[in-house]
Scaffold this motif. Structure first.
Motif, PDB file in Angstrom:
ATOM      1  N   GLU A  19       7.542  23.361   6.082  1.00 22.93           N
ATOM      2  CA  GLU A  19       7.190  21.983   6.626  1.00 22.93           C
ATOM      3  C   GLU A  19       5.784  21.383   6.200  1.00 22.93           C
ATOM      4  N   ILE A  20       5.717  20.065   6.019  1.00 22.92           N
ATOM      5  CA  ILE A  20       4.578  19.410   5.976  1.00 22.92           C
ATOM      6  C   ILE A  20       4.464  18.573   7.163  1.00 22.92           C
ATOM      7  N   SER A  21       3.365  19.054   8.013  1.00 26.26           N
ATOM      8  CA  SER A  21       3.194  18.462   9.297  1.00 26.26           C
ATOM      9  C   SER A  21       2.550  17.024   9.269  1.00 26.26           C
ATOM     10  N   GLY A  22       2.890  16.268  10.312  1.00 29.02           N
ATOM     11  CA  GLY A  22       2.482  14.925  10.380  1.00 29.02           C
ATOM     12  C   GLY A  22       0.775  15.180  10.635  1.00 29.02           C
TER      13      GLY A  22
ATOM     14  N   THR B 252     -12.144  -5.566  -4.723  1.00 29.57           N
ATOM     15  CA  THR B 252     -11.017  -6.349  -5.484  1.00 29.57           C
ATOM     16  C   THR B 252     -10.750  -7.516  -4.765  1.00 29.57           C
ATOM     17  N   GLY B 253     -10.455  -7.539  -3.500  1.00 29.06           N
ATOM     18  CA  GLY B 253     -10.243  -8.449  -2.668  1.00 29.06           C
ATOM     19  C   GLY B 253      -8.655  -8.264  -2.361  1.00 29.06           C
ATOM     20  N   GLU B 254      -8.018  -7.233  -2.974  1.00 28.00           N
ATOM     21  CA  GLU B 254      -6.557  -7.109  -2.673  1.00 28.00           C
ATOM     22  C   GLU B 254      -6.323  -6.122  -1.461  1.00 28.00           C
ATOM     23  N   GLU B 255      -5.402  -6.605  -0.641  1.00 31.31           N
ATOM     24  CA  GLU B 255      -5.081  -5.930   0.619  1.00 31.31           C
ATOM     25  C   GLU B 255      -4.542  -4.526   0.189  1.00 31.31           C
ATOM     26  N   VAL B 256      -4.787  -3.535   1.160  1.00 35.60           N
ATOM     27  CA  VAL B 256      -4.011  -2.243   1.029  1.00 35.60           C
ATOM     28  C   VAL B 256      -2.751  -2.190   1.228  1.00 35.60           C
ATOM     29  N   ASP B 257      -1.825  -1.798   0.463  1.00 41.39           N
ATOM     30  CA  ASP B 257      -0.430  -1.888   0.891  1.00 41.39           C
ATOM     31  C   ASP B 257      -0.279  -0.456   1.355  1.00 41.39           C
ATOM     32  N   GLN B 258      -0.296  -0.230   2.832  1.00 34.94           N
ATOM     33  CA  GLN B 258      -0.245   1.108   3.280  1.00 34.94           C
ATOM     34  C   GLN B 258       1.184   1.656   3.357  1.00 34.94           C
ATOM     35  N   ASP B 259       2.108   0.947   3.165  1.00 35.40           N
ATOM     36  CA  ASP B 259       3.342   1.794   3.082  1.00 35.40           C
ATOM     37  C   ASP B 259       3.569   2.383   1.729  1.00 35.40           C
ATOM     38  N   GLN B 260       2.949   1.609   0.657  1.00 30.93           N
ATOM     39  CA  GLN B 260       2.874   2.164  -0.809  1.00 30.93           C
ATOM     40  C   GLN B 260       2.236   3.405  -0.782  1.00 30.93           C
ATOM     41  N   LEU B 261       0.868   3.391  -0.124  1.00 31.35           N
ATOM     42  CA  LEU B 261      -0.104   4.422   0.047  1.00 31.35           C
ATOM     43  C   LEU B 261       0.507   5.573   0.747  1.00 31.35           C
TER      44      LEU B 261
ATOM     45  N   ASP C 233      14.697  21.858  -2.706  1.00 31.48           N
ATOM     46  CA  ASP C 233      15.460  21.384  -1.328  1.00 31.48           C
ATOM     47  C   ASP C 233      14.413  20.571  -0.705  1.00 31.48           C
ATOM     48  N   VAL C 234      14.260  18.980  -0.960  1.00 32.79           N
ATOM     49  CA  VAL C 234      13.133  18.387  -0.428  1.00 32.79           C
ATOM     50  C   VAL C 234      13.759  17.333   0.331  1.00 32.79           C
ATOM     51  N   SER C 235      13.035  17.154   1.476  1.00 32.45           N
ATOM     52  CA  SER C 235      13.510  16.065   2.434  1.00 32.45           C
ATOM     53  C   SER C 235      12.260  15.404   2.976  1.00 32.45           C
ATOM     54  N   ILE C 236      12.217  13.937   2.862  1.00 37.24           N
ATOM     55  CA  ILE C 236      11.019  13.205   3.546  1.00 37.24           C
ATOM     56  C   ILE C 236      11.477  12.379   4.474  1.00 37.24           C
ATOM     57  N   ASN C 237      10.729  12.334   5.502  1.00 35.01           N
ATOM     58  CA  ASN C 237      10.894  11.762   6.695  1.00 35.01           C
ATOM     59  C   ASN C 237      10.103  10.439   7.131  1.00 35.01           C
ATOM     60  N   LEU C 238       9.267  10.104   6.123  1.00 37.83           N
ATOM     61  CA  LEU C 238       8.670   8.744   6.285  1.00 37.83           C
ATOM     62  C   LEU C 238       9.398   7.546   5.985  1.00 37.83           C
TER      63      LEU C 238
ATOM     64  N   ASP D  24       0.953   4.604  13.106  1.00 42.26           N
ATOM     65  CA  ASP D  24       2.011   4.369  13.898  1.00 42.26           C
ATOM     66  C   ASP D  24       3.426   4.878  13.352  1.00 42.26           C
ATOM     67  N   GLY D  25       4.131   5.573  13.869  1.00 46.58           N
ATOM     68  CA  GLY D  25       5.206   6.126  13.358  1.00 46.58           C
ATOM     69  C   GLY D  25       5.513   7.373  12.501  1.00 46.58           C
ATOM     70  N   VAL D  26       4.501   7.786  12.201  1.00 41.58           N
ATOM     71  CA  VAL D  26       4.232   9.074  11.450  1.00 41.58           C
ATOM     72  C   VAL D  26       4.907  10.176  12.258  1.00 41.58           C
ATOM     73  N   PRO D  27       5.911  10.876  11.783  1.00 38.74           N
ATOM     74  CA  PRO D  27       6.489  11.924  12.393  1.00 38.74           C
ATOM     75  C   PRO D  27       5.721  13.394  12.591  1.00 38.74           C
TER      76      PRO D  27
END
Length: 266
Positions: A82-85, A106-115, A261-266, A69-72
Motif C-alpha cells: 500500500e501507498i498511504s494517503g 507563468t500566470g497559469e493556474e495549477v491543475d491540481q487534479d492533473q498534478l 497488480d496495480v490499483s489507484i484509488n484517486l 480533500d478526498g484523498v483516501p
C-alpha cells in the motif's frame, strides 16, 4: 559512462530538499531583492509620478492552497504493497508548492487534479522499481552510500553530510529514515544502471544539443555570449545522459507495470 541519476530518494526527501536548497541560497538573493524593492519604491517619488489608484507596490498574488480533500487512506496498491494517503499528502504539498511558485511566474493556474495523477503515477513507478530491486537482491555498499550522499549534498547546495541530515531532520525525518531511503535509492540506481548498460553520447547528438541551447538563448534574447561547444561539452554530455536515463527508466517502469497488480484509488 554508466547511466546514474539520483531520483528515487523517496519523493518526500527529494522534494523537501528542493525547498531547503531554495532557502540555502536565499540570503544573498533576499538582499538583492530588498535593494531592488527599495529602488522601485523610490522611483515614483523621484519622478514625481503618482501610483495608480489601488496599487500598493509590487504585491505578489496570493499563493493558492493545496487541495487535499478526498484523498483516501490508501491512494494506491502495488503488488499488495500500500501507498498511504499520508505519504501522498506529504509529497503532494511539497510538489504543489513548487508548482504554485511556477504558476505565479507563468500566470497559469495549477491543475491540481492533473498534478495528483502525475504524483500517484510517479509513486507507483517508484514502488515498482523498489520491489524489483529487492526481488533481485541488490545491496548497497558503504562506499556507494557515501558517494550518493555526497552527491545529494552537492546537488542541494549544502556544505556537509551533517548539514544535509540536520536539514532533513528539521523537515521531520530522522537520520535512520534518511539512511534507509538512501539505501533504497542506491539499490534502485544499481538496478537501473545494470539494465540500461553503458551510454556514450555521439558527437552528432552533442552538436545537436549545443544548437538547441544556442537557439533557446537567441529566442530569449540573451545578450550574454554563449560559451563554446568545448566549454559546454561536459554539461551537454550530462544532460544527454540524464535524458537517456529518464527515457529508459520510464520504459522499465512500463514493462514492470505490465506484469504487476496495480490499483489507484484517486
Amino acid at each position: 559512462m554508466t547511466l546514474k541519476k539520483k531520483w528515487i530518494m523517496a519523493l518526500s526527501l527529494s522534494l523537501s530538499v528542493f525547498g531547503l536548497a531554495a532557502c540555502n541560497g536565499g540570503d544573498d538573493a533576499a538582499e538583492e531583492n530588498n535593494e531592488e524593492t527599495n529602488t522601485q519604491e523610490e522611483t515614483p517619488a523621484e519622478n514625481n509620478e503618482e501610483m495608480p489608484e489601488g496599487a500598493e507596490g509590487n504585491e505578489q498574488p496570493e499563493m493558492p492552497e493545496a487541495d487535499l480533500d478526498g484523498v483516501p487512506d490508501v491512494v494506491a496498491t502495488v503488488n499488495g504493497q500500500e501507498i498511504s494517503g499520508e505519504e501522498f499528502k506529504t509529497n503532494y504539498e511539497a510538489q504543489f508548492q513548487q508548482a504554485a511558485m511556477q504558476s505565479q511566474m507563468t500566470g497559469e493556474e495549477v491543475d491540481q487534479d492533473q498534478l495528483k495523477q502525475q504524483l500517484v503515477e510517479g509513486m507507483v513507478g517508484q514502488e515498482l522499481l523498489i520491489q524489483e530491486a529487492d526481488n533481485r537482491d541488490y545491496t548497497a555498499s558503504d562506499e556507494a552510500l557515501d558517494e550518493t550522499l555526497d552527491e545529494l549534498v552537492q546537488q542541494n547546495g549544502l556544505e556537509s553530510t551533517d548539514e544535509f541530515i540536520a536539514a532533513l531532520e528539521e523537515q521531520g525525518m530522522d537520520e535512520q529514515e534518511v539512511m534507509t531511503q538512501l539505501e533504497t535509492q542506491v539499490k534502485v540506481d544499481q538496478f537501473i544502471a545494470d539494465e540500461a548498460g553503458e551510454f556514450e553520447p555521439t558527437e552528432e547528438e552533442l552538436q545537436e544539443a549545443y544548437e538547441q541551447v544556442k537557439a533557446q538563448q537567441e529566442q530569449m534574447g540573451g545578450e550574454q555570449e554563449l560559451p563554446s561547444f568545448d566549454e559546454l561539452r561536459p554539461d551537454l554530455e550530462q544532460q544527454l545522459i540524464s535524458q537517456k536515463e529518464s527515457e529508459y527508466t520510464q520504459t522499465l517502469i512500463e514493462e514492470l507495470r505490465e506484469g504487476a497488480d496495480v490499483s489507484i484509488n484517486l
